[in-house]
Design a protein around this motif. Structure first.
Motif, mmCIF file in Angstrom:
data_model
loop_
_atom_site.group_PDB
_atom_site.id
_atom_site.type_symbol
_atom_site.label_atom_id
_atom_site.label_comp_id
_atom_site.label_asym_id
_atom_site.label_seq_id
_atom_site.Cartn_x
_atom_site.Cartn_y
_atom_site.Cartn_z
ATOM 1 N N SER A 343 0.835 -1.195 0.000
ATOM 2 C CA SER A 343 0.000 0.000 0.000
ATOM 3 C C SER A 343 0.871 1.247 0.000
ATOM 4 C CB SER A 343 -0.887 0.010 1.247
ATOM 5 O OG SER A 343 -0.092 0.196 2.411
ATOM 6 N N ARG A 344 0.234 2.382 -0.189
ATOM 7 C CA ARG A 344 0.973 3.645 -0.120
ATOM 8 C C ARG A 344 1.534 3.845 1.283
ATOM 9 N NH1 ARG A 344 4.436 5.960 -2.743
ATOM 10 N NH2 ARG A 344 4.760 8.134 -2.217
ATOM 11 N N GLU A 345 0.783 3.439 2.290
ATOM 12 C CA GLU A 345 1.273 3.547 3.670
ATOM 13 C C GLU A 345 2.513 2.687 3.873
ATOM 14 O OE1 GLU A 345 -0.177 2.703 8.289
ATOM 15 O OE2 GLU A 345 -1.261 1.823 6.603
ATOM 16 N N ASN A 346 2.501 1.465 3.324
ATOM 17 C CA ASN A 346 3.676 0.603 3.428
ATOM 18 C C ASN A 346 4.894 1.268 2.795
ATOM 19 O OD1 ASN A 346 1.660 -2.322 2.536
ATOM 20 N ND2 ASN A 346 2.054 -1.484 4.559
ATOM 21 N N ALA A 347 4.729 1.777 1.578
ATOM 22 C CA ALA A 347 5.847 2.377 0.855
ATOM 23 C C ALA A 347 6.396 3.601 1.583
ATOM 24 C CB ALA A 347 5.407 2.762 -0.561
ATOM 25 N N GLN A 348 5.519 4.443 2.108
ATOM 26 C CA GLN A 348 5.970 5.647 2.802
ATOM 27 C C GLN A 348 6.702 5.292 4.098
ATOM 28 O OE1 GLN A 348 2.153 7.654 2.975
ATOM 29 N NE2 GLN A 348 2.730 9.048 1.315
ATOM 30 N N ALA A 349 6.245 4.270 4.796
ATOM 31 C CA ALA A 349 6.921 3.848 6.025
ATOM 32 C C ALA A 349 8.335 3.371 5.723
ATOM 33 C CB ALA A 349 6.114 2.742 6.708
ATOM 34 N N ILE A 350 8.486 2.592 4.657
ATOM 35 C CA ILE A 350 9.813 2.093 4.281
ATOM 36 C C ILE A 350 10.725 3.239 3.874
ATOM 37 C CG2 ILE A 350 11.045 0.744 2.547
ATOM 38 C CD1 ILE A 350 8.600 -1.168 2.532
ATOM 39 N N LEU A 351 10.234 4.125 3.031
ATOM 40 C CA LEU A 351 11.059 5.233 2.542
ATOM 41 C C LEU A 351 11.466 6.163 3.681
ATOM 42 C CD1 LEU A 351 12.292 6.417 -0.007
ATOM 43 C CD2 LEU A 351 10.186 7.717 -0.359
ATOM 44 N N ASN A 352 10.557 6.432 4.592
ATOM 45 C CA ASN A 352 10.868 7.282 5.740
ATOM 46 C C ASN A 352 11.982 6.683 6.585
ATOM 47 O OD1 ASN A 352 10.354 9.598 7.421
ATOM 48 N ND2 ASN A 352 9.260 8.269 8.848
ATOM 49 N N PHE A 353 11.953 5.358 6.748
ATOM 50 C CA PHE A 353 12.994 4.704 7.530
ATOM 51 C C PHE A 353 14.328 4.690 6.793
ATOM 52 C CE2 PHE A 353 15.459 0.938 8.675
ATOM 53 C CZ PHE A 353 15.623 1.145 10.031
ATOM 54 N N LEU A 354 14.308 4.455 5.502
ATOM 55 C CA LEU A 354 15.556 4.451 4.742
ATOM 56 C C LEU A 354 16.238 5.817 4.808
ATOM 57 C CD1 LEU A 354 14.380 2.463 1.584
ATOM 58 C CD2 LEU A 354 15.870 1.624 3.407
ATOM 59 N N ARG A 355 15.436 6.872 4.742
ATOM 60 C CA ARG A 355 16.005 8.217 4.868
ATOM 61 C C ARG A 355 16.520 8.459 6.285
ATOM 62 N NH1 ARG A 355 10.835 11.094 1.863
ATOM 63 N NH2 ARG A 355 11.573 10.873 -0.302
ATOM 64 N N GLY A 356 15.707 8.122 7.277
ATOM 65 C CA GLY A 356 16.078 8.402 8.656
ATOM 66 C C GLY A 356 17.210 7.530 9.156
ATOM 67 N N GLY A 357 17.189 6.246 8.806
ATOM 68 C CA GLY A 357 18.221 5.348 9.299
ATOM 69 C C GLY A 357 19.617 5.742 8.855
ATOM 70 N N ASN A 358 19.712 6.391 7.708
ATOM 71 C CA ASN A 358 21.012 6.811 7.185
ATOM 72 C C ASN A 358 21.747 7.732 8.152
ATOM 73 O OD1 ASN A 358 22.565 9.001 5.392
ATOM 74 N ND2 ASN A 358 20.597 9.879 5.972
ATOM 75 N N TRP A 359 21.035 8.447 8.990
ATOM 76 C CA TRP A 359 21.665 9.388 9.926
ATOM 77 C C TRP A 359 22.457 8.671 11.014
ATOM 78 C CZ3 TRP A 359 21.055 14.853 9.688
ATOM 79 C CH2 TRP A 359 20.230 15.285 8.654
ATOM 80 N N TYR A 360 22.140 7.419 11.265
ATOM 81 C CA TYR A 360 22.796 6.664 12.326
ATOM 82 C C TYR A 360 23.969 5.835 11.792
ATOM 83 C CZ TYR A 360 18.744 7.832 15.229
ATOM 84 O OH TYR A 360 17.768 8.501 15.947
ATOM 85 N N TYR A 361 24.445 6.200 10.632
ATOM 86 C CA TYR A 361 25.521 5.473 9.957
ATOM 87 C C TYR A 361 26.429 6.502 9.319
ATOM 88 C CZ TYR A 361 27.493 2.535 6.140
ATOM 89 O OH TYR A 361 28.302 1.878 5.261
#
Length: 827
Positions: A343-361
């Motif tokens: 779903s669109r909700e699934n895709a947005q959740a994944i993309l938000n995490f991929l963007r945010g997780g990058n900050w911890y690396y």
């Protein structure tokens, strides 16, 4: 008929098991296990959906051809050796002595402190792993049916299965019972699939039928264990089974349990119906304010990070594992009646995490203090831990994203492979600049030249777990305001085996490493206060603050995995401080006020550690343009007003104490012994561990019994030499307001604590209607107000500022975005 069949099989099991196994003492647990097996197997037989049943047949063949999580099964003992060790009674001869010891001590009825202490579960799991090795050899054609399914092998399945089924349910049975043993069971079953289907048709020997039944009993533990002791125990094949409990959400729900193979083993359409929905709904976000309304109480958080084992920022494990395996299972269901697009909700959740997780690396390294393996020695660069999940998205799920998002994902994958995630051209705050993780109390600055993380604390978040038997032993301070400065990404991980953890960077704490006792604490440590916030517009500027007073997060209400830390490590407690951080371009200013030792009878000074980092290059004091090299040892850091020198590590960072708020400061250039195994036992298997490490440590000393003490320091993160004149001025530093203004007066940053009456200093008048952080930046002649509610007040609709006589009303985000920064520009 059902009861007669069950009784007959129980009698057979008892005859096959060692006489010392007292069925009378365990019959309730065995009955429970078999009741569940027959119930869900019978319910599976009620399905009349021919399309789904046909798809189920294909799933069964798939798991025969593709063993599930077989890499997690210990296959180190060759099949021939496993057969050789099996006695005619169905026990492994080299394991008999330990089994006898367990029987004498009644270990099957006892609980264990941690999963690493579960000797019985590990013992049974090892036996099942050997049987899996024998069965898989039959699947691969290297053992015959007569060898792999001999009587002694089938007896072993029943024997060790009975030991497991008869264990006490009054205590929690975790890793072995819900992860390892079911995984071995399903792989044995599917390796013997032709014989198992013969047994299910009623055409096999009683012993083969008994082994088939037992494998299903053990497999079902993926759904039943550990018991939750709530309504979901009455129906484990339900959506609610996989919600609202730390053992049944995120990675613990979908990643480590062999759920889909068990569903195929049972030919259970209801099980797959449930799993498909759990997978889809689990790819979503949760947050502080929507915790109990969101599908999972952990996993991806709305700020772009993630939670695991409660509200810990364990973004590299449970959130990734849960989502990857949701995607993996949904991928297995493609081409079946359960298939659906994301779903669109699934895709947005994944993309938000991929963007945010990058900050911890950063540059090939994950930041320390984000999992229970921070003290594992790390020398080589690695891909960001979400690389496997990103690859799964690129391979199987790109149709869920827009064309623009697909281009972003492809660029991200390229940079992930390069271990340098820059993502140039994207908006500030998306991949670089500064970012406030409002669900996790983290402020991060990330640029190509440097990385800064301030890991603050509040009662809203948990700390970081410790598990000394198999993970970090001293995760006591990472969320106490730990402040990390990096250029290479490995400044801390390379030296943490020699750390004094009571001198963790940025932390205000009582000294006393020698008094610390490793404990099991699954929730870590947090602050007692509901106050933490940062205000940032995504650029290179930000302000943050929190009220620190340590508490054990396991003492919160509703915690169901407390560990053994209660009453331990008195040295941790009794220190209070108001701590703030002001990032202005290449300078970070840290202020502290109200520093008080509330347990002054304890030994040890209270100190604020500025840094404890790798000593990589020459260190000198820089005063009036003159450099004075520092030798090894501990040095007093001269504090003398405007002449207070900078402490510079060449090629790294420069530090300066602010004399108006600090009385005593020290610098140590040390070579310290490194005890990596003390900090994390898994280091014992690593080669080439450094025996010693070179450390640069800087701290401000508050004495043994400070009351309302202060501190102040600045760190220059740019390249070259810091400015001779500080490009900022501190307007105020106390337990009501802390504020800093740039020298050109174009940037004002303030932290307003509860009870404040506003800021009146240096020609600035600023009040706020609620506790908050505020940043006011003048851009092209216009004022931009960036504000964050520090208390995450769900009822708060706006914060009213009065700035130099002008009133500004800033609307506050609601729902899952409560606590996020808002920027407001005056018209």
């Amino acid at each position: 008929m059902y009861w007669l069949t069950m009784i007959k099989r129980l009698v057979l099991f008892c005859c096959l098991c060692l006489p010392a196994l007292a069925v009378s003492a365990q019959e309730q647990e065995v009955k429970f296990a078999f009741d569940n097996y027959h119930r869900y197997y019978r319910e599976a037989r009620l399905c009349t959906d021919s399309v789904k049943l046909e798809a189920m047949k294909k799933l069964r063949v798939y798991f025969h051809e593709h063993p599930y999580r077989l890499s997690k099964v210990n296959m180190s003992v060759p099949p021939a050796r496993c057969l050789e060790l099996l006695t005619p009674e169905g026990t492994f001869s080299d394991m008999d002595a330990l089994e006898a010891e367990f029987e004498r001590s009644n270990a099957y009825r006892k609980g264990f402190h941690t999963t690493a202490d579960d000797r019985v579960g590990i013992f049974i799991g090892n036996a099942l792993d050997r049987l899996c090795c024998i069965a898989d050899a039959y699947r691969r054609g290297t053992l015959t049916a007569d060898e792999s399914l001999s009587d002694k092998v089938l007896k072993a399945v029943v024997h060790y299965g009975m030991l497991e089924a008869g264990r006490s349910n009054a205590v929690s049975r975790f890793h072995a019972s819900c992860f390892a043993i079911p995984t071995a069971a399903v792989n044995i079953y599917f390796a013997w699939l032709d014989k198992m289907e013969l047994a299910e048709r009623g055409g096999a020997t009683p012993l083969l039928e008994a082994a088939c039944d037992m494998l299903k009993v053990l497999g079902l533990q993926a759904y039943t264990q550990p018991l939750r002791h709530d309504e979901t125990d009455k129906n484990v094949v339900s959506i609610e089974r996989f919600r609202n409990h730390v053992w049944w959400v995120g990675g613990n729900a979908l990643a480590y349990r062999s759920l889909l193979p068990v569903a195929a083993m049972y030919s259970s359409v209801p099980m797959v119906d449930v799993l498909a929905e759990v997978c889809r709904r689990g790819i979503s976000v949760t947050s502080q304010l929507t915790l109990h309304d969101s599908f999972w109480t952990e996993g991806f958080t709305a700020d772009g990070a993630g939670w695991g084992h409660g509200k810990q920022c364990l973004i590299w494990g449970y959130p990734i594992d849960g989502t990857f395996n949701a995607l993996n299972m949904l991928g297995m269901l493609k081409g079946t009646p359960w298939a659906e697009r994301l779903s669109r909700e699934n895709a947005q959740a994944i993309l938000n995490f991929l963007r945010g997780g990058n900050w911890y690396y950063y540059k090939g390294f994950t930041l320390p203090c984000l999992d229970r393996g921070s003290y594992v020695y790390t020398a080589a660069e690695k891909e960001i831990p979400y690389a496997k999940m990103l690859n799964k998205v690129l391979t199987d799920w790109m149709d869920a994203f827009t064309e623009t998002e697909q281009a972003e994902l492809r660029q991200l994958w390229k940079e992930v492979k390069e271990k340098r995630i820059r993502m140039a051209g994207y908006a500030p705050g998306m991949y670089s600049g500064t970012r406030w993780f409002f669900n996790n109390d983290d402020l991060i600055k990330k640029t190509p030249d440097c990385h800064i993380m301030v890991n603050m604390a509040s009662v809203r978040c948990d700390g970081l777990e410790s598990a000394p038997n198999f993970a970090d032993a001293y995760n006591f301070y990472p969320t106490d305001g730990m402040t990390l400065f990096q250029r290479s990404g490995n400044e801390y991980r390379s030296i943490m085996g020699g750390w004094d953890v009571t001198a963790s960077p940025g932390v205000t704490a009582r000294e006393g490493m020698e008094r610390l006792e490793p404990v099991v604490n699954w929730r870590g440590y947090c602050s007692k206060h509901n106050y933490a916030a940062a205000a940032t517009d995504g650029s290179g500027d930000a302000v943050a603050g929190y009220i620190f007073e340590k508490m054990n997060a396991s003492e919160k209400e509703g915690v169901n995995d407390r560990g053994s830390s209660a009453g331990c490590n008195e040295v941790l407690y009794g220190v209070k401080a108001y701590k703030s951080y002001f990032i202005q371009g290449d300078y970070m200013v840290a202020l502290g006020a109200g520093v008080t030792n509330r347990q002054s009878g304890q030994p040890g000074h209270i100190r604020t550690t500025i840094d404890q980092t790798a000593l990589l290059n020459d260190v000198c004091l820089l005063e009036k343009g003159k450099k004075t090299a520092l030798s090894a040892g501990v040095h007093t850091w001269k504090i003398s007003g405007k002449n207070t020198p900078w402490l510079v590590q060449e090629g790294q960072f420069a530090y300066r104490v602010l004399p108006e708020y600090s009385r005593k400061a020290f610098v140590a250039c040390e070579t310290r012994p490194a005890n990596w195994v003390l900090h994390n036992k898994t280091n014992a298997g690593k080669k080439n561990l450094p025996d010693s490490v070179k450390i640069l440590r800087l701290w401000i000393d508050h004495g043994q019994a400070p009351v309302d003490d202060t501190y102040g320091y600045t760190v220059y993160t740019g390249k070259g030499t810091p400015s001779a004149r500080l490009p900022f001025r501190v307007l105020r530093n106390d337990s009501l307001v802390q504020a800093v203004q740039s020298a050109d007066k174009k940037l004002l940053q303030a932290v307003f604590y509860p009870g404040n009456h506003g800021l009146q200093a240096g020609g600035v008048s600023l009040t706020a209607s609620e506790p908050c952080t505020v940043m006011i930046k003048t851009v092209a002649g216009k004022s931009v107000f960036t504000v964050t509610d520090a208390c995450m007040n769900a009822a708060l609709k706006k914060i009213t500022l009065t700035y130099n006589g002008e009133t500004i009303e800033v609307p506050m985000p609601q729902g899952e975005f409560c606590g996020r920064t808002v920027s407001y520009e005056l018209p």
